[in-house]
Scaffold this motif. Structure first.
Motif, PDB file in Angstrom:
ATOM      1  N   ILE A 184      42.968  57.827  81.145  1.00 28.47           N
ATOM      2  CA  ILE A 184      43.417  58.729  80.087  1.00 28.47           C
ATOM      3  C   ILE A 184      42.387  59.836  79.889  1.00 28.47           C
ATOM      4  CG2 ILE A 184      43.989  58.930  77.635  1.00 28.47           C
ATOM      5  CD1 ILE A 184      46.128  57.451  79.276  1.00 28.47           C
ATOM      6  N   MET A 185      41.117  59.469  79.887  1.00 31.40           N
ATOM      7  CA  MET A 185      40.064  60.473  79.716  1.00 31.40           C
ATOM      8  C   MET A 185      40.121  61.520  80.825  1.00 31.40           C
ATOM      9  SD  MET A 185      36.996  57.942  78.343  1.00 31.40           S
ATOM     10  CE  MET A 185      35.781  58.762  79.299  1.00 31.40           C
ATOM     11  N   ALA A 186      40.391  61.097  82.058  1.00 30.18           N
ATOM     12  CA  ALA A 186      40.478  62.038  83.179  1.00 30.18           C
ATOM     13  C   ALA A 186      41.661  62.986  83.000  1.00 30.18           C
ATOM     14  CB  ALA A 186      40.591  61.275  84.503  1.00 30.18           C
ATOM     15  N   PHE A 187      42.803  62.456  82.567  1.00 31.63           N
ATOM     16  CA  PHE A 187      43.969  63.306  82.328  1.00 31.63           C
ATOM     17  C   PHE A 187      43.687  64.317  81.213  1.00 31.63           C
ATOM     18  CE2 PHE A 187      46.505  60.170  84.677  1.00 31.63           C
ATOM     19  CZ  PHE A 187      47.341  61.006  85.385  1.00 31.63           C
ATOM     20  N   ILE A 188      43.058  63.872  80.141  1.00 30.00           N
ATOM     21  CA  ILE A 188      42.737  64.760  79.021  1.00 30.00           C
ATOM     22  C   ILE A 188      41.772  65.847  79.497  1.00 30.00           C
ATOM     23  CG2 ILE A 188      41.609  64.924  76.763  1.00 30.00           C
ATOM     24  CD1 ILE A 188      44.350  63.572  76.561  1.00 30.00           C
ATOM     25  N   ARG A 189      40.787  65.475  80.279  1.00 24.71           N
ATOM     26  CA  ARG A 189      39.812  66.449  80.796  1.00 24.71           C
ATOM     27  C   ARG A 189      40.510  67.503  81.661  1.00 24.71           C
ATOM     28  NH1 ARG A 189      36.235  63.069  82.016  1.00 24.71           N
ATOM     29  NH2 ARG A 189      36.991  62.503  84.070  1.00 24.71           N
ATOM     30  N   LYS A 190      41.420  67.068  82.541  1.00 25.19           N
ATOM     31  CA  LYS A 190      42.157  68.006  83.394  1.00 25.19           C
ATOM     32  C   LYS A 190      43.054  68.922  82.557  1.00 25.19           C
ATOM     33  CE  LYS A 190      42.236  64.979  87.419  1.00 25.19           C
ATOM     34  NZ  LYS A 190      43.072  64.081  88.226  1.00 25.19           N
ATOM     35  N   LEU A 191      43.719  68.347  81.567  1.00 25.13           N
ATOM     36  CA  LEU A 191      44.571  69.137  80.675  1.00 25.13           C
ATOM     37  C   LEU A 191      43.761  70.211  79.960  1.00 25.13           C
ATOM     38  CD1 LEU A 191      47.035  66.759  78.827  1.00 25.13           C
ATOM     39  CD2 LEU A 191      47.577  68.927  79.886  1.00 25.13           C
ATOM     40  N   ARG A 192      42.624  69.823  79.428  1.00 25.81           N
ATOM     41  CA  ARG A 192      41.776  70.776  78.707  1.00 25.81           C
ATOM     42  C   ARG A 192      41.342  71.928  79.613  1.00 25.81           C
ATOM     43  NH1 ARG A 192      38.111  66.459  75.355  1.00 25.81           N
ATOM     44  NH2 ARG A 192      39.403  66.399  73.465  1.00 25.81           N
ATOM     45  N   LYS A 193      41.016  71.621  80.857  1.00 29.55           N
ATOM     46  CA  LYS A 193      40.615  72.687  81.789  1.00 29.55           C
ATOM     47  C   LYS A 193      41.740  73.682  82.016  1.00 29.55           C
ATOM     48  CE  LYS A 193      37.058  70.258  84.394  1.00 29.55           C
ATOM     49  NZ  LYS A 193      36.660  69.752  85.702  1.00 29.55           N
ATOM     50  N   LYS A 194      42.978  73.215  81.914  1.00 28.62           N
ATOM     51  CA  LYS A 194      44.124  74.074  82.187  1.00 28.62           C
ATOM     52  C   LYS A 194      44.627  74.843  80.972  1.00 28.62           C
ATOM     53  CE  LYS A 194      45.769  71.331  86.094  1.00 28.62           C
ATOM     54  NZ  LYS A 194      46.891  70.559  86.655  1.00 28.62           N
ATOM     55  N   LEU A 213      51.127  72.140  85.545  1.00 27.34           N
ATOM     56  CA  LEU A 213      50.712  70.795  85.157  1.00 27.34           C
ATOM     57  C   LEU A 213      51.439  69.766  86.004  1.00 27.34           C
ATOM     58  CD1 LEU A 213      50.891  70.953  81.226  1.00 27.34           C
ATOM     59  CD2 LEU A 213      48.902  71.325  82.682  1.00 27.34           C
ATOM     60  N   THR A 214      50.782  68.637  86.237  1.00 30.47           N
ATOM     61  CA  THR A 214      51.463  67.529  86.898  1.00 30.47           C
ATOM     62  C   THR A 214      52.435  66.930  85.880  1.00 30.47           C
ATOM     63  OG1 THR A 214      49.905  65.826  86.166  1.00 30.47           O
ATOM     64  CG2 THR A 214      49.369  67.012  88.226  1.00 30.47           C
ATOM     65  N   PRO A 215      53.422  66.153  86.336  1.00 22.03           N
ATOM     66  CA  PRO A 215      54.354  65.537  85.381  1.00 22.03           C
ATOM     67  C   PRO A 215      53.654  64.695  84.304  1.00 22.03           C
ATOM     68  CG  PRO A 215      55.253  65.386  87.577  1.00 22.03           C
ATOM     69  CD  PRO A 215      53.851  65.921  87.724  1.00 22.03           C
ATOM     70  N   LYS A 216      52.655  63.933  84.663  1.00 17.83           N
ATOM     71  CA  LYS A 216      51.954  63.100  83.671  1.00 17.83           C
ATOM     72  C   LYS A 216      51.132  63.959  82.717  1.00 17.83           C
ATOM     73  CE  LYS A 216      53.493  59.105  84.681  1.00 17.83           C
ATOM     74  NZ  LYS A 216      54.627  58.636  83.928  1.00 17.83           N
ATOM     75  N   GLU A 217      50.493  65.010  83.225  1.00 16.80           N
ATOM     76  CA  GLU A 217      49.759  65.913  82.332  1.00 16.80           C
ATOM     77  C   GLU A 217      50.720  66.515  81.310  1.00 16.80           C
ATOM     78  OE1 GLU A 217      46.248  67.474  85.403  1.00 16.80           O
ATOM     79  OE2 GLU A 217      48.106  68.619  85.178  1.00 16.80           O
ATOM     80  N   PHE A 218      51.891  66.947  81.786  1.00 13.70           N
ATOM     81  CA  PHE A 218      52.883  67.513  80.867  1.00 13.70           C
ATOM     82  C   PHE A 218      53.308  66.478  79.834  1.00 13.70           C
ATOM     83  CE2 PHE A 218      57.008  68.364  79.174  1.00 13.70           C
ATOM     84  CZ  PHE A 218      56.925  69.704  78.826  1.00 13.70           C
ATOM     85  N   ASP A 219      53.597  65.258  80.284  1.00 17.37           N
ATOM     86  CA  ASP A 219      54.053  64.212  79.372  1.00 17.37           C
ATOM     87  C   ASP A 219      53.014  63.912  78.291  1.00 17.37           C
ATOM     88  OD1 ASP A 219      56.406  64.052  80.815  1.00 17.37           O
ATOM     89  OD2 ASP A 219      55.832  62.234  81.898  1.00 17.37           O
ATOM     90  N   ILE A 220      51.745  63.861  78.679  1.00 17.33           N
ATOM     91  CA  ILE A 220      50.680  63.604  77.701  1.00 17.33           C
ATOM     92  C   ILE A 220      50.597  64.763  76.708  1.00 17.33           C
ATOM     93  CG2 ILE A 220      48.178  63.399  77.396  1.00 17.33           C
ATOM     94  CD1 ILE A 220      48.146  61.884  80.123  1.00 17.33           C
ATOM     95  N   LEU A 221      50.589  65.987  77.224  1.00 16.64           N
ATOM     96  CA  LEU A 221      50.510  67.159  76.353  1.00 16.64           C
ATOM     97  C   LEU A 221      51.688  67.210  75.392  1.00 16.64           C
ATOM     98  CD1 LEU A 221      49.189  69.838  75.531  1.00 16.64           C
ATOM     99  CD2 LEU A 221      50.523  70.939  77.350  1.00 16.64           C
ATOM    100  N   TYR A 222      52.888  67.000  75.913  1.00 18.85           N
ATOM    101  CA  TYR A 222      54.080  67.052  75.067  1.00 18.85           C
ATOM    102  C   TYR A 222      54.062  65.934  74.013  1.00 18.85           C
ATOM    103  CZ  TYR A 222      58.922  67.140  73.549  1.00 18.85           C
ATOM    104  OH  TYR A 222      60.055  67.199  72.775  1.00 18.85           O
ATOM    105  N   PHE A 223      53.676  64.741  74.413  1.00 21.20           N
ATOM    106  CA  PHE A 223      53.600  63.624  73.469  1.00 21.20           C
ATOM    107  C   PHE A 223      52.644  63.943  72.323  1.00 21.20           C
ATOM    108  CE2 PHE A 223      51.254  59.777  72.147  1.00 21.20           C
ATOM    109  CZ  PHE A 223      52.280  59.123  71.473  1.00 21.20           C
ATOM    110  N   LEU A 224      51.452  64.434  72.655  1.00 26.74           N
ATOM    111  CA  LEU A 224      50.479  64.751  71.613  1.00 26.74           C
ATOM    112  C   LEU A 224      50.952  65.911  70.740  1.00 26.74           C
ATOM    113  CD1 LEU A 224      47.150  64.387  73.636  1.00 26.74           C
ATOM    114  CD2 LEU A 224      47.996  62.855  71.850  1.00 26.74           C
ATOM    115  N   ALA A 225      51.509  66.955  71.374  1.00 29.55           N
ATOM    116  CA  ALA A 225      51.928  68.155  70.629  1.00 29.55           C
ATOM    117  C   ALA A 225      53.093  67.873  69.687  1.00 29.55           C
ATOM    118  CB  ALA A 225      52.277  69.279  71.593  1.00 29.55           C
ATOM    119  N   LYS A 226      54.044  67.067  70.123  1.00 33.11           N
ATOM    120  CA  LYS A 226      55.193  66.794  69.242  1.00 33.11           C
ATOM    121  C   LYS A 226      54.803  65.881  68.089  1.00 33.11           C
ATOM    122  CE  LYS A 226      57.437  62.927  71.550  1.00 33.11           C
ATOM    123  NZ  LYS A 226      58.603  62.421  72.216  1.00 33.11           N
TER     124      LYS A 226
END
Length: 167
Positions: A132-142, A92-105
C-alpha cells in the motif's frame, strides 16, 4: 453524425438567470469564472455573441450527470478511469486509480492500510504494509505538485491515509 456548431439565441432574462444560477451554485469547474464573465459581458453589451466549447473530446454526459470528483487542480472521472491534473491527463494503473478514487470519494475519512487493501483488492493478494505504501508513493509522484509535501493524499501517522478535505 456530430454537428460542428449550434447557434442558440438567448435573451437578457435567460442570460441573467444563468448568471444568477452560476453565482449561487458555484460549480466545481475551473471554467465557471470564465463563463460568468462571458455572461456578464453579454448582458452589459460588451459582446454580442458568446461561444461555448467543450474541453477534451466533448464526451456527452450520461443522463446529464457528471460523477467526477473535483479537488483543486485534480479531476477524477470514474466512468472512464480518467484523472486530470491541471487539465493534463495523468496515466495511472488500474489499482492506482482504484486507490485514488476510493480515498477521494471518502475524502476526510481516515483509512488504515488494511482498509484500503480490502476496499480495492477483490481477489486474494499478498497484503503487506509496504504494498500500500508503494502504491501511495507512486500515486503521489503522479498527482501531487510536491510529492514530499502532499496536498491530496495525506499520511495520518500511526493510522493510515486520508484524502484531504481542505482544498
Amino acid at each position: 453524425m456530430k454537428k460542428n456548431a449550434s447557434f442558440i439565441m438567448m435573451d437578457s432574462a435567460l442570460a441573467k438567470s444563468l448568471y444568477d444560477t452560476l453565482k449561487t451554485l458555484e460549480p466545481k469547474s475551473r471554467y465557471s469564472d470564465e463563463l460568468l464573465q462571458g455572461l456578464k459581458d453579454l448582458m452589459e453589451g460588451e459582446v454580442a455573441t458568446l461561444m461555448l466549447g467543450m474541453t477534451g473530446n466533448g464526451e456527452p454526459f450520461i443522463n446529464g450527470a457528471d460523477d467526477g470528483i473535483y479537488v483543486g487542480a485534480l479531476e477524477i472521472h470514474p466512468k472512464n478511469h480518467k484523472v486530470l491534473c491541471d487539465g493534463a491527463e495523468v496515466s495511472l494503473t488500474p489499482k492506482e486509480f482504484d486507490i485514488l478514487y476510493f480515498l477521494a470519494k471518502n475524502k476526510g475519512e481516515i483509512f488504515t492500510k488494511e482498509q484500503i487493501y480490502q476496499a480495492v483488492w477483490a481477489e486474494d493478494y499478498l497484503m503487506a504494509d509496504s504494498n500500500i505504501m508503494a502504491f501511495i508513493r507512486k500515486l503521489r509522484k503522479k498527482i501531487e505538485p510536491n510529492p514530499d509535501v502532499p496536498e491530496y493524499i495525506l499520511t495520518i501517522w500511526g493510522i493510515g491515509y486520508k484524502f484531504t478535505d481542505r482544498i
